[in-house]
Design an enzyme around this catalytic site. Structure first.
Site, PDB file in Angstrom:
ATOM      1  N   ASN A 103      32.693  29.374  50.469  1.00  0.00           N
ATOM      2  CA  ASN A 103      32.527  28.388  51.550  1.00  0.00           C
ATOM      3  C   ASN A 103      31.918  28.949  52.826  1.00  0.00           C
ATOM      4  OD1 ASN A 103      34.866  29.797  52.163  1.00  0.00           O
ATOM      5  ND2 ASN A 103      35.819  28.049  53.168  1.00  0.00           N
ATOM      6  N   GLU A 127      43.532  36.183  53.030  1.00  0.00           N
ATOM      7  CA  GLU A 127      43.351  34.974  53.834  1.00  0.00           C
ATOM      8  C   GLU A 127      43.226  33.812  52.866  1.00  0.00           C
ATOM      9  OE1 GLU A 127      43.738  34.357  56.849  1.00  0.00           O
ATOM     10  OE2 GLU A 127      43.932  36.451  57.461  1.00  0.00           O
ATOM     11  N   CYS A 157      38.977  26.672  55.144  1.00  0.00           N
ATOM     12  CA  CYS A 157      40.438  26.802  55.182  1.00  0.00           C
ATOM     13  C   CYS A 157      40.959  26.462  56.563  1.00  0.00           C
ATOM     14  CB  CYS A 157      40.876  28.178  54.728  1.00  0.00           C
ATOM     15  SG  CYS A 157      40.193  29.470  55.708  1.00  0.00           S
TER      16      CYS A 157
HETATM   17  C1  UN1 Z   1      35.690  29.024  60.478  1.00  0.00           C
HETATM   18  O1  UN1 Z   1      36.500  28.130  60.648  1.00  0.00           O
HETATM   19  O2  UN1 Z   1      34.584  29.019  61.046  1.00  0.00           O
HETATM   20  O3  UN1 Z   1      37.500  30.425  54.357  1.00  0.00           O
HETATM   21  C2  UN1 Z   1      35.997  30.190  59.624  1.00  0.00           C
HETATM   22  C3  UN1 Z   1      37.669  29.891  55.451  1.00  0.00           C
HETATM   23  C4  UN1 Z   1      38.186  30.740  56.579  1.00  0.00           C
HETATM   24  C5  UN1 Z   1      37.172  31.003  57.608  1.00  0.00           C
HETATM   25  C6  UN1 Z   1      36.978  29.870  58.550  1.00  0.00           C
HETATM   26  N1  UN1 Z   1      38.659  31.988  56.030  1.00  0.00           N
HETATM   27  O4  UN1 Z   1      37.384  28.713  55.606  1.00  0.00           O
END
Ligand code: UN1
Length: 496
Positions: free
Chosen positions: A163, A261, A295
């Site tokens: 993503n 994460e 996320c």
């Molecule tokens: C963002 O909100 O710009 O995988 C970064 C994800 C998170 C990173 C978000 N670890 O969506």
């Protein structure tokens, strides 16, 4: 032979190789897999090497071999290489941003924006590499020079999601390298082209061979042997909770350092005194950009009941008007889901919520012009109960539920009543309520009057509860993860 990422040609489509020990090469099995545009599945982007155990072994060997020299190199040398890589990437931002959009499906603005962010991240770590590496302490013995120095860990595995196919790899790989580690990079199967582009920029910037190795392929054939390789000292992973938990168990069992994460179920609380237009814009951006596949995406709008109807109406109107379509077209505001499977799953969740009696506020008339891309129309549900599936599970798509509540205390209680805790927003004009929210909300990234998504490179990023593993990425936190501390007592020899 030219050392190029394109190792072959299948008709009009290029075949991209693995990057191991400074060389682009085919997988040991000779196999590759196709990568297609999620907005137009008949558009074949290219084929990518299907790595396997043998390739992982070669990549880890290269990373292990390169570690001694790289870990002993000057941080200034590393900084210069990262800076050069940032310049190379900067010179290709539009081109790579477009490729990102074609491969991942987010809008052009987001694709180019994310690539610019990767440039910024590389620049940041070029600077970070030049920051102090330790601390000087007083000692009980006045003659002792007592200090600490942070040293690299060893070969690291970097496992990244589709993503944010260039920003997340950049924010993990750049600090790993800046602080003297070597890397085996396993990108998401669905977005290998961005991984190739980032690797090319770093390789062209002058990384010595073996310092960064790229192995594309599946989780089973590449991810598993990589995570289980005894020579991999640390693993940084972003992805689903299911995979993350499993990975942590097997890797920590053999003593590796692990950083995870994972998911989110991020709330945006809107109080009755908020600037509603500002709240609407930020809730929609948080919920629908990248087709809701972040996320950090907003998936619950927790709204004071006094403004819930009005806010829901405005949200429905604007979400319903979003231009969904091919993200390669400038006017498109929302692209497809990443895959046929994802689109089917998210459409299924929307149907299920309807069957369970939730009120869909957006019109879901099928569009006629979306072709066979993996599109799902954005969905807004009203009057959602806090314990419903829609309000508890991460759906990873363009789906938002409005949960009416009575005031801030109830809003915070509802907001905290999920197993995740990545990011959270509050919309209000009241500083006292803002401070209460900041203190009581269980989230690693907290916003007041801005959307839940977004992460600047100079500050720590990560979640509370099920969203993370209690370690943080980016900013100074990256140094903590990618180094270990050596404490040095340096005494003068006894004088004669
Ligand atoms: C963002 O909100 O710009 O995988 C970064 C994800 C998170 C990173 C978000 N670890 O969506």
């Amino acid at each position: 032979m030219v050392n190029s990422a394109v190792i072959d040609q299948h008709g009009a489509a290029p075949v991209f190789g693995l990057y191991i020990n400074g060389e682009w090469r085919a997988a040991a099995s000779g196999k590759s897999y196709e990568n297609r545009n999620p907005a137009r599945p008949d558009d074949l982007i290219g084929s990518f090497a299907s790595g396997g155990t043998e390739d992982v072994d070669a990549a880890v060997s290269a990373a292990a071999e390169a570690f001694t020299a790289w870990s002993m190199s000057s941080p200034i040398t590393r900084a210069n290489i990262l800076y050069k890589a940032s310049e190379i990437l900067a010179s290709r931002v539009n081109e790579i941003g477009r490729e990102l959009t074609r491969e991942e499906g987010k809008t052009l603005k987001e694709g180019i924006g994310e690539t610019s962010r990767a440039v910024q991240i590389l620049r940041y770590y070029a600077g970070e590499a030049q920051q102090p590496t330790g601390e000087h302490y007083p000692s009980a013995n006045p003659a002792t020079l007592l200090y600490t120095v942070r040293e690299p860990l060893g070969p690291c595995a970097i496992i990244t999601p589709w993503n944010f196919p260039i920003a997340i790899p950049a924010w993990k790989i750049a600090p790993a390298l800046a602080f003297g580690n070597t890397v085996v990079f396993k990108p998401a199967t669905l977005t290998p082209l961005c991984a190739v582009r980032l690797t090319e920029a770093l390789a062209e910037a002058g990384l010595p061979e073996g310092v960064l190795n790229l192995v594309t392929g599946s989780a089973g054939e590449v991810g598993d042997p990589l995570v289980n390789d005894e020579r991999i000292i640390a693993i940084s992973f972003t992805g689903s909770n299911e995979v993350g938990r499993q990975l942590k168990m097997s890797a920590t069992a053999r003593g590796a350092k692990v950083q995870l994460e994972m998911g989110g179920k991020n709330p945006a609380i809107v109080l009755a005194d908020a600037d509603l237009e500002h709240a609407v814009t930020n809730v929609i951006n948080g919920a629908m950009m990248s087709t809701g596949q972040k996320c950090t995406a907003t998936s619950r709008a927790i709204v004071d009941h006094r403004v819930a109807d009005e806010l829901s109406e405005r949200l429905a109107q604007r979400i319903g008007a979003l231009r969904v379509g091919d993200p390669q077209e400038e006017a498109t505001q929302m692209g497809p889901l990443i895959s046929a499977e994802a689109a089917k799953r998210v459409a299924g969740e929307i149907d299920r919520a309807k069957r369970e009696g939730l009120t869909l506020l957006t019109k879901d008339g099928a569009s006629t012009d979306l072709g066979d891309g993996y599109f799902v129309r954005p969905a807004l549900f009203g009057g959602v109960a806090p314990d419903s599936r829609l309000a508890q599970e991460e759906l990873f798509g363009p789906v938002l539920g409005v949960i009416p509540v009575d005031g801030l205390d109830e809003a915070i209680e509802v907001a905290n009543n999920v197993r995740f805790g990545l990011s959270a927003s509050l919309f209000t004009r009241d500083i006292g309520r803002a401070l209460t929210f900041v203190r009581k909300i269980q989230a690693g990234v907290v916003h007041v009057n801005s959307e839940t998504a977004g992460a600047e490179p100079q500050v720590p990023f990560g979640g509370y509860k099920g969203s993370s593993s209690y370690s943080r990425e980016q900013g100074k936190a990256a140094r903590e993860f990618f180094t270990q501390v050596k404490t040095v007592y340096l005494d003068p020899p006894p004088s004669a």
